[in-house]
Design a protein around this motif. Structure first.
Motif, PDB file in Angstrom:
ATOM      1  N   ASP A 187      81.382 111.586  82.753  1.00  0.00           N
ATOM      2  CA  ASP A 187      82.848 111.497  82.734  1.00  0.00           C
ATOM      3  C   ASP A 187      83.348 110.363  81.845  1.00  0.00           C
ATOM      4  OD1 ASP A 187      83.118 113.643  84.534  1.00  0.00           O
ATOM      5  OD2 ASP A 187      82.772 112.305  86.243  1.00  0.00           O
ATOM      6  N   ARG A 188      82.507 109.890  80.958  1.00  0.00           N
ATOM      7  CA  ARG A 188      82.865 108.740  80.120  1.00  0.00           C
ATOM      8  C   ARG A 188      83.095 109.172  78.672  1.00  0.00           C
ATOM      9  NH1 ARG A 188      82.243 103.631  82.382  1.00  0.00           N
ATOM     10  NH2 ARG A 188      83.536 103.185  80.576  1.00  0.00           N
ATOM     11  N   ALA A 189      84.214 109.822  78.426  1.00  0.00           N
ATOM     12  CA  ALA A 189      84.557 110.250  77.066  1.00  0.00           C
ATOM     13  C   ALA A 189      84.778 109.060  76.140  1.00  0.00           C
ATOM     14  CB  ALA A 189      85.802 111.129  77.102  1.00  0.00           C
ATOM     15  N   ASP A 190      84.949 107.871  76.711  1.00  0.00           N
ATOM     16  CA  ASP A 190      85.169 106.664  75.914  1.00  0.00           C
ATOM     17  C   ASP A 190      83.868 106.075  75.368  1.00  0.00           C
ATOM     18  OD1 ASP A 190      84.516 106.090  78.666  1.00  0.00           O
ATOM     19  OD2 ASP A 190      85.116 104.005  78.344  1.00  0.00           O
ATOM     20  N   ILE A 191      82.732 106.639  75.776  1.00  0.00           N
ATOM     21  CA  ILE A 191      81.423 106.118  75.352  1.00  0.00           C
ATOM     22  C   ILE A 191      80.657 107.212  74.628  1.00  0.00           C
ATOM     23  CG2 ILE A 191      79.210 105.175  76.131  1.00  0.00           C
ATOM     24  CD1 ILE A 191      80.729 103.914  78.475  1.00  0.00           C
ATOM     25  N   THR A 192      80.179 106.893  73.440  1.00  0.00           N
ATOM     26  CA  THR A 192      79.370 107.824  72.659  1.00  0.00           C
ATOM     27  C   THR A 192      77.919 107.689  73.095  1.00  0.00           C
ATOM     28  OG1 THR A 192      80.862 107.640  70.776  1.00  0.00           O
ATOM     29  CG2 THR A 192      78.642 108.443  70.318  1.00  0.00           C
ATOM     30  N   HIS A 193      77.264 108.819  73.320  1.00  0.00           N
ATOM     31  CA  HIS A 193      75.851 108.846  73.709  1.00  0.00           C
ATOM     32  C   HIS A 193      75.069 109.489  72.577  1.00  0.00           C
ATOM     33  CE1 HIS A 193      72.492 110.805  76.260  1.00  0.00           C
ATOM     34  NE2 HIS A 193      72.172 109.553  76.059  1.00  0.00           N
ATOM     35  N   ILE A 194      74.112 108.747  72.038  1.00  0.00           N
ATOM     36  CA  ILE A 194      73.260 109.251  70.961  1.00  0.00           C
ATOM     37  C   ILE A 194      71.841 109.285  71.495  1.00  0.00           C
ATOM     38  CG2 ILE A 194      72.375 108.839  68.638  1.00  0.00           C
ATOM     39  CD1 ILE A 194      74.996 107.315  68.072  1.00  0.00           C
ATOM     40  N   LYS A 195      71.271 110.473  71.554  1.00  0.00           N
ATOM     41  CA  LYS A 195      69.930 110.662  72.111  1.00  0.00           C
ATOM     42  C   LYS A 195      68.964 110.882  70.950  1.00  0.00           C
ATOM     43  CE  LYS A 195      67.929 113.074  75.991  1.00  0.00           C
ATOM     44  NZ  LYS A 195      68.291 113.789  77.190  1.00  0.00           N
ATOM     45  N   VAL A 196      68.037 109.954  70.784  1.00  0.00           N
ATOM     46  CA  VAL A 196      67.125 109.958  69.643  1.00  0.00           C
ATOM     47  C   VAL A 196      65.698 110.176  70.120  1.00  0.00           C
ATOM     48  CG1 VAL A 196      66.229 108.562  67.742  1.00  0.00           C
ATOM     49  CG2 VAL A 196      68.638 108.386  68.371  1.00  0.00           C
ATOM     50  N   GLU A 197      65.046 111.184  69.546  1.00  0.00           N
ATOM     51  CA  GLU A 197      63.624 111.378  69.834  1.00  0.00           C
ATOM     52  C   GLU A 197      62.841 110.315  69.084  1.00  0.00           C
ATOM     53  OE1 GLU A 197      60.182 114.801  70.043  1.00  0.00           O
ATOM     54  OE2 GLU A 197      62.255 115.376  69.665  1.00  0.00           O
ATOM     55  N   ASP A 198      62.035 109.581  69.818  1.00  0.00           N
ATOM     56  CA  ASP A 198      61.306 108.452  69.250  1.00  0.00           C
ATOM     57  C   ASP A 198      59.821 108.797  69.172  1.00  0.00           C
ATOM     58  OD1 ASP A 198      61.321 105.806  68.249  1.00  0.00           O
ATOM     59  OD2 ASP A 198      60.595 105.053  70.171  1.00  0.00           O
ATOM     60  N   GLY A 199      59.098 108.045  68.383  1.00  0.00           N
ATOM     61  CA  GLY A 199      57.662 108.237  68.264  1.00  0.00           C
ATOM     62  C   GLY A 199      57.161 107.789  66.919  1.00  0.00           C
ATOM     63  N   PRO A 200      55.893 108.065  66.622  1.00  0.00           N
ATOM     64  CA  PRO A 200      55.311 107.649  65.345  1.00  0.00           C
ATOM     65  C   PRO A 200      56.130 108.186  64.170  1.00  0.00           C
ATOM     66  CG  PRO A 200      53.593 108.432  66.818  1.00  0.00           C
ATOM     67  CD  PRO A 200      54.914 108.751  67.474  1.00  0.00           C
ATOM     68  N   GLY A 201      56.380 107.317  63.231  1.00  0.00           N
ATOM     69  CA  GLY A 201      57.118 107.700  62.034  1.00  0.00           C
ATOM     70  C   GLY A 201      58.626 107.700  62.199  1.00  0.00           C
ATOM     71  N   GLN A 202      59.098 107.398  63.391  1.00  0.00           N
ATOM     72  CA  GLN A 202      60.544 107.356  63.639  1.00  0.00           C
ATOM     73  C   GLN A 202      61.025 105.911  63.471  1.00  0.00           C
ATOM     74  OE1 GLN A 202      62.292 110.147  64.015  1.00  0.00           O
ATOM     75  NE2 GLN A 202      60.374 111.268  63.878  1.00  0.00           N
ATOM     76  N   ARG A 203      61.745 105.666  62.423  1.00  0.00           N
ATOM     77  CA  ARG A 203      62.094 104.289  62.054  1.00  0.00           C
ATOM     78  C   ARG A 203      63.164 103.648  62.922  1.00  0.00           C
ATOM     79  NH1 ARG A 203      61.839 104.702  55.481  1.00  0.00           N
ATOM     80  NH2 ARG A 203      59.725 105.513  55.479  1.00  0.00           N
ATOM     81  N   PRO A 250      67.977 111.800  63.401  1.00  0.00           N
ATOM     82  CA  PRO A 250      68.579 110.560  63.912  1.00  0.00           C
ATOM     83  C   PRO A 250      69.395 109.860  62.832  1.00  0.00           C
ATOM     84  CG  PRO A 250      66.241 110.254  63.519  1.00  0.00           C
ATOM     85  CD  PRO A 250      66.532 111.704  63.283  1.00  0.00           C
ATOM     86  N   PRO A 251      70.386 109.093  63.244  1.00  0.00           N
ATOM     87  CA  PRO A 251      71.148 108.325  62.271  1.00  0.00           C
ATOM     88  C   PRO A 251      70.295 107.205  61.694  1.00  0.00           C
ATOM     89  CG  PRO A 251      71.787 107.706  64.493  1.00  0.00           C
ATOM     90  CD  PRO A 251      70.818 108.850  64.615  1.00  0.00           C
ATOM     91  N   SER A 252      70.732 106.671  60.579  1.00  0.00           N
ATOM     92  CA  SER A 252      70.041 105.505  60.008  1.00  0.00           C
ATOM     93  C   SER A 252      70.484 104.257  60.764  1.00  0.00           C
ATOM     94  CB  SER A 252      70.391 105.356  58.526  1.00  0.00           C
ATOM     95  OG  SER A 252      71.739 104.938  58.389  1.00  0.00           O
ATOM     96  N   ARG A 253      69.751 103.193  60.600  1.00  0.00           N
ATOM     97  CA  ARG A 253      70.148 101.928  61.246  1.00  0.00           C
ATOM     98  C   ARG A 253      71.488 101.463  60.693  1.00  0.00           C
ATOM     99  NH1 ARG A 253      68.176  97.791  64.771  1.00  0.00           N
ATOM    100  NH2 ARG A 253      70.040  96.542  65.029  1.00  0.00           N
TER     101      ARG A 253
END
Length: 108
Positions: A49-65, A11-14
């Motif tokens: 169909d929304r190439a104008d919007i970036t979608h970032i899918k982050v796996e969340d859970g314990p230890g995921q900041r 995942p990216p950093s904040r």
């Protein structure tokens, strides 16, 4: 980059998220979460169909900041960003119109 079916390996950093430009949806969840699985068709249809919007899918859970910095408590949580700033948030969306309306808040 429209809808992304896969969670990011790293995942990216904040700080990275805060520096994003344009419209972005950050999706927090896990592949095994039943609520996440039920919401995927809604999310995919809204973003496919929304190439104008970036979608970032982050796996969340314990230890995921990253999820903690956004105060994520339930999955899936969708955070809608405009130029790195949160504009809207959906937790466990149930209908397509919820996602579509939230996308309007970040669309130009």
């Amino acid at each position: 980059m429209p809808y992304s079916a896969q969670h990011l390996a790293q995942p990216p950093s904040r700080d990275d998220v805060d520096r994003l430009t344009g419209a972005t949806v950050v999706e927090f969840g896990t592949p095994w979460c039943g609520h996440c699985q039920r919401a995927q068709p809604l999310i995919e249809n809204a973003l496919k169909d929304r190439a104008d919007i970036t979608h970032i899918k982050v796996e969340d859970g314990p230890g995921q900041r990253l999820g903690r910095t956004f105060g994520v408590k339930l999955w899936p949580t969708l955070v809608f960003l405009k130029n790195g700033k949160e504009v809207e948030r959906l937790v466990r969306p149930q209908v397509a119109t919820e996602v579509a309306q939230a996308l309007q808040t970040i669309s130009d």
